[in-house]
Write a protein that holds these residues in place. Structure first.
Motif, PDB file in Angstrom:
ATOM      1  N   THR A  39      18.290  61.551  55.703  1.00 55.19           N
ATOM      2  CA  THR A  39      17.456  62.074  54.632  1.00 55.19           C
ATOM      3  C   THR A  39      17.734  61.309  53.346  1.00 55.19           C
ATOM      4  O   THR A  39      18.870  60.935  53.072  1.00 55.19           O
ATOM      5  N   SER A  40      16.694  61.093  52.565  1.00 59.38           N
ATOM      6  CA  SER A  40      16.857  60.382  51.299  1.00 59.38           C
ATOM      7  C   SER A  40      17.418  61.328  50.243  1.00 59.38           C
ATOM      8  O   SER A  40      16.790  62.324  49.895  1.00 59.38           O
ATOM      9  N   HIS A  41      18.620  61.029  49.770  1.00 61.80           N
ATOM     10  CA  HIS A  41      19.293  61.804  48.732  1.00 61.80           C
ATOM     11  C   HIS A  41      19.300  63.313  49.036  1.00 61.80           C
ATOM     12  O   HIS A  41      18.770  64.118  48.282  1.00 61.80           O
ATOM     13  N   PRO A  42      19.904  63.713  50.173  1.00 62.75           N
ATOM     14  CA  PRO A  42      19.916  65.140  50.529  1.00 62.75           C
ATOM     15  C   PRO A  42      20.778  65.964  49.580  1.00 62.75           C
ATOM     16  O   PRO A  42      21.796  65.476  49.071  1.00 62.75           O
ATOM     17  N   GLY A  43      20.393  67.214  49.360  1.00 60.59           N
ATOM     18  CA  GLY A  43      21.194  68.139  48.581  1.00 60.59           C
ATOM     19  C   GLY A  43      22.164  68.902  49.466  1.00 60.59           C
ATOM     20  O   GLY A  43      22.146  68.751  50.700  1.00 60.59           O
ATOM     21  N   PRO A  44      23.000  69.738  48.887  1.00 65.67           N
ATOM     22  CA  PRO A  44      24.011  70.461  49.678  1.00 65.67           C
ATOM     23  C   PRO A  44      23.413  71.457  50.669  1.00 65.67           C
ATOM     24  O   PRO A  44      24.085  71.836  51.628  1.00 65.67           O
ATOM     25  N   GLN A  45      22.166  71.881  50.447  1.00 67.02           N
ATOM     26  CA  GLN A  45      21.551  72.810  51.400  1.00 67.02           C
ATOM     27  C   GLN A  45      21.457  72.182  52.785  1.00 67.02           C
ATOM     28  O   GLN A  45      21.557  72.869  53.802  1.00 67.02           O
ATOM     29  N   VAL A  46      21.278  70.864  52.817  1.00 64.67           N
ATOM     30  CA  VAL A  46      21.234  70.156  54.093  1.00 64.67           C
ATOM     31  C   VAL A  46      22.570  70.304  54.823  1.00 64.67           C
ATOM     32  O   VAL A  46      22.614  70.456  56.048  1.00 64.67           O
ATOM     33  N   GLU A  47      23.668  70.263  54.067  1.00 65.63           N
ATOM     34  CA  GLU A  47      25.005  70.446  54.639  1.00 65.63           C
ATOM     35  C   GLU A  47      25.157  71.839  55.241  1.00 65.63           C
ATOM     36  O   GLU A  47      25.633  72.000  56.373  1.00 65.63           O
ATOM     37  N   PHE A  48      24.708  72.857  54.507  1.00 65.26           N
ATOM     38  CA  PHE A  48      24.831  74.231  55.003  1.00 65.26           C
ATOM     39  C   PHE A  48      23.954  74.441  56.243  1.00 65.26           C
ATOM     40  O   PHE A  48      24.376  75.074  57.212  1.00 65.26           O
ATOM     41  N   ASP A  49      22.760  73.875  56.209  1.00 66.58           N
ATOM     42  CA  ASP A  49      21.852  73.992  57.364  1.00 66.58           C
ATOM     43  C   ASP A  49      22.434  73.280  58.585  1.00 66.58           C
ATOM     44  O   ASP A  49      22.271  73.750  59.721  1.00 66.58           O
ATOM     45  N   TYR A  50      23.098  72.153  58.336  1.00 64.86           N
ATOM     46  CA  TYR A  50      23.704  71.415  59.440  1.00 64.86           C
ATOM     47  C   TYR A  50      24.740  72.267  60.168  1.00 64.86           C
ATOM     48  O   TYR A  50      24.751  72.334  61.405  1.00 64.86           O
ATOM     49  N   TRP A  51      25.611  72.948  59.416  1.00 65.27           N
ATOM     50  CA  TRP A  51      26.667  73.734  60.052  1.00 65.27           C
ATOM     51  C   TRP A  51      26.120  74.981  60.721  1.00 65.27           C
ATOM     52  O   TRP A  51      26.634  75.415  61.760  1.00 65.27           O
ATOM     53  N   LYS A  52      25.060  75.565  60.167  1.00 66.60           N
ATOM     54  CA  LYS A  52      24.397  76.683  60.853  1.00 66.60           C
ATOM     55  C   LYS A  52      23.851  76.233  62.199  1.00 66.60           C
ATOM     56  O   LYS A  52      24.024  76.915  63.226  1.00 66.60           O
ATOM     57  N   ALA A  53      23.166  75.092  62.195  1.00 71.37           N
ATOM     58  CA  ALA A  53      22.583  74.579  63.430  1.00 71.37           C
ATOM     59  C   ALA A  53      23.673  74.189  64.429  1.00 71.37           C
ATOM     60  O   ALA A  53      23.528  74.404  65.638  1.00 71.37           O
ATOM     61  N   ARG A  54      24.773  73.637  63.933  1.00 73.77           N
ATOM     62  CA  ARG A  54      25.875  73.234  64.830  1.00 73.77           C
ATOM     63  C   ARG A  54      26.511  74.455  65.491  1.00 73.77           C
ATOM     64  O   ARG A  54      26.820  74.427  66.691  1.00 73.77           O
ATOM     65  N   VAL A  55      26.699  75.517  64.725  1.00 72.43           N
ATOM     66  CA  VAL A  55      27.259  76.744  65.303  1.00 72.43           C
ATOM     67  C   VAL A  55      26.335  77.269  66.398  1.00 72.43           C
ATOM     68  O   VAL A  55      26.785  77.627  67.500  1.00 72.43           O
ATOM     69  N   ALA A  56      25.033  77.323  66.110  1.00 66.25           N
ATOM     70  CA  ALA A  56      24.070  77.833  67.088  1.00 66.25           C
ATOM     71  C   ALA A  56      24.066  76.972  68.349  1.00 66.25           C
ATOM     72  O   ALA A  56      24.018  77.497  69.477  1.00 66.25           O
ATOM     73  N   ASN A  57      24.124  75.658  68.177  1.00 62.24           N
ATOM     74  CA  ASN A  57      24.108  74.755  69.328  1.00 62.24           C
ATOM     75  C   ASN A  57      25.377  74.900  70.162  1.00 62.24           C
ATOM     76  O   ASN A  57      25.326  74.988  71.395  1.00 62.24           O
ATOM     77  N   LEU A  58      26.521  74.939  69.502  1.00 62.73           N
ATOM     78  CA  LEU A  58      27.791  75.074  70.227  1.00 62.73           C
ATOM     79  C   LEU A  58      27.902  76.434  70.918  1.00 62.73           C
ATOM     80  O   LEU A  58      28.480  76.541  72.003  1.00 62.73           O
ATOM     81  N   GLU A  59      27.353  77.473  70.288  1.00 61.86           N
ATOM     82  CA  GLU A  59      27.332  78.784  70.950  1.00 61.86           C
ATOM     83  C   GLU A  59      26.526  78.708  72.239  1.00 61.86           C
ATOM     84  O   GLU A  59      26.925  79.287  73.269  1.00 61.86           O
ATOM     85  N   GLY A  60      25.396  77.996  72.190  1.00 61.63           N
ATOM     86  CA  GLY A  60      24.584  77.835  73.398  1.00 61.63           C
ATOM     87  C   GLY A  60      25.320  77.089  74.489  1.00 61.63           C
ATOM     88  O   GLY A  60      25.270  77.475  75.664  1.00 61.63           O
ATOM     89  N   VAL A  61      26.015  76.030  74.122  1.00 66.86           N
ATOM     90  CA  VAL A  61      26.785  75.251  75.100  1.00 66.86           C
ATOM     91  C   VAL A  61      27.924  76.095  75.667  1.00 66.86           C
ATOM     92  O   VAL A  61      28.182  76.091  76.881  1.00 66.86           O
ATOM     93  N   TYR A  62      28.604  76.837  74.785  1.00 73.91           N
ATOM     94  CA  TYR A  62      29.716  77.691  75.238  1.00 73.91           C
ATOM     95  C   TYR A  62      29.222  78.741  76.241  1.00 73.91           C
ATOM     96  O   TYR A  62      29.884  78.999  77.262  1.00 73.91           O
TER      97      TYR A  62
END
Length: 396
Positions: free
Chosen positions: A195-218
């Motif tokens: 993303t071009s010059h992302p703000g911190p919301q992108v960081e928070f969204d990334y970790w939300k999505a990572r938790v959801a994905n890892l929960e699915g794999v688990y």
């Protein structure tokens, strides 16, 4: 009904329907919603759509009449997501069709096995790709649970096991290891390149999505079939057992880390959201508090206690400050403003932008005080210019 009435009331739409019926060369008609939510007719499938489409396809080049319209037309709906549609087609049509032994008349067993292997591989590939598009990791497995149960019972009773089934299980483990490694090696720093010059919301969204994905794999790794796979590896003393257990352990650890990070980032998120609602010239006093909370996160969240992760979120915070500053200045409006007003805005903007870096340096100097054990503190000794480059360029 209202959409259909509006659709059929337009001359061009009635003409499209009549042409499809009366012209033999027109073999397909597609009805879909356009961007304004109105029905439209066409002779080609839409390349991009956020809604389902309905298709009508002639079996052959014929003119449609009252007598043949029921027999010479194929019709159905098409998902707005082609991958989802393909997944359903493969799983509900191709696999049952090719797996049905009544359709194997005259096929040598080698051909039959090869066709089934390829169609199952296709099904797995489609599901994996569809999951990746949605930000999810799908672990495919075409081994029947009953076969695993029977094989493990037999193995424990007779100390023998089905070598072909063990090989299939080991092949699945190899594939899963590749998929999970791709997931585990991914980091939030990828947001800075995607993303071009992302703000911190992108960081928070990334970790939300990572938790959801890892929960699915688990959850997938704890299904009944997978537990039986593990038992099969134990019974057969497979060399892949340690690899499989290590993969499961790494996924669980990554999930714990991601959940911990998400919890600790919530205070930072709230602070940053609060300054977005302020006039930019009022943001300055809140910046030391944001850096303070970020240092607390660094000290108390072990999974986030790395300079690389801090660099990412500091860069994103800098991007947010610059974007808020640009909005505050107003682009062309600053040129049309009164000189005194324009000067005041520019001075306020420069002051706030400089406070971002000064607040950072203040916290960095006393970073050890945030740790219960100061010796455990890893200093923020990364290149500051890389983090605040955009802020510095913006105010010079």
């Amino acid at each position: 009904p209202d959409k259909w009435a509006k659709f059929i009331g337009a001359d061009e739409n009635r003409a499209a329907l009549m042409d499809f019926c009366e012209k033999a060369d027109l073999t397909q008609l597609i009805l879909a919603l356009n961007s304004s939510g109105q029905l439209q007719a066409g002779d080609a499938f839409p390349s991009q759509s956020k809604n389902k489409s309905v298709y009508f396809i002639k079996r052959s080049k014929v003119v449609l009449t009252k007598t043949n319209i029921k027999t010479d037309i194929l019709y159905g709906d098409l998902s707005y997501s082609p991958l989802d549609h393909l997944a359903v087609l493969v799983e509900d049509v191709l696999v049952p069709l090719l797996a049905n032994e009544q359709n194997h008349g005259g096929w040598p067993s080698v051909v039959k096995d090869d066709v089934l292997k390829h169609v199952n591989d296709l099904k797995d590939s489609v599901h994996v790709l569809a999951g990746q598009v949605k930000g999810r990791t799908y672990l495919p497995m075409n081994i029947d649970a009953a076969s695993l149960v029977e094989a493990t019972v037999q193995g424990r009773a007779t100390d023998t096991y089905n070598t072909n089934l063990v090989h299939d299980v080991e092949s699945v483990i190899v594939h899963w290891s590749k998929l999970t490694n791709e997931l585990l090696e991914r980091d939030s720093s990828i947001c800075l390149t995607q993303t071009s010059h992302p703000g911190p919301q992108v960081e928070f969204d990334y970790w939300k999505a990572r938790v959801a994905n890892l929960e699915g794999v688990y959850e997938q790794l704890n299904q009944f079939k997978v537990l039986k796979m593990h038992e099969m590896l134990v019974v057969s003393t497979s060399s892949y057992l340690l690899s499989f257990e290590g993969m499961c352990r790494r996924v669980e650890e990554a999930l714990d880390d991601a959940e911990e990070i998400l919890i600790h980032l919530k205070p930072v998120s709230k602070q940053l959201q609060s300054i977005e609602e302020l006039d930019f010239n009022e943001v300055g006093p809140y910046l030391p508090a944001i850096m303070h909370v970020l240092a607390m996160t660094y000290a108390h969240c072990k999974a986030y206690s790395s300079a690389a992760r801090i660099m990412v979120i500091l860069t994103e915070i800098s991007n947010q400050i610059v974007e808020q500053c640009r909005t505050f200045i107003g682009g062309d409006e600053i040129i049309r403003a009164e000189p005194d007003e324009a000067l005041e805005k520019m001075q306020d903007s420069i002051k706030v932008c400089k406070m971002v870096e000064s607040s950072f340096h203040d916290v960095r100097q006393r970073l050890q005080t945030y740790f219960e054990n100061p010796e455990a503190c890893s200093p923020w000794d990364f290149p500051v210019a890389d983090v605040f480059r955009r802020v510095r360029v913006f105010i010079t």
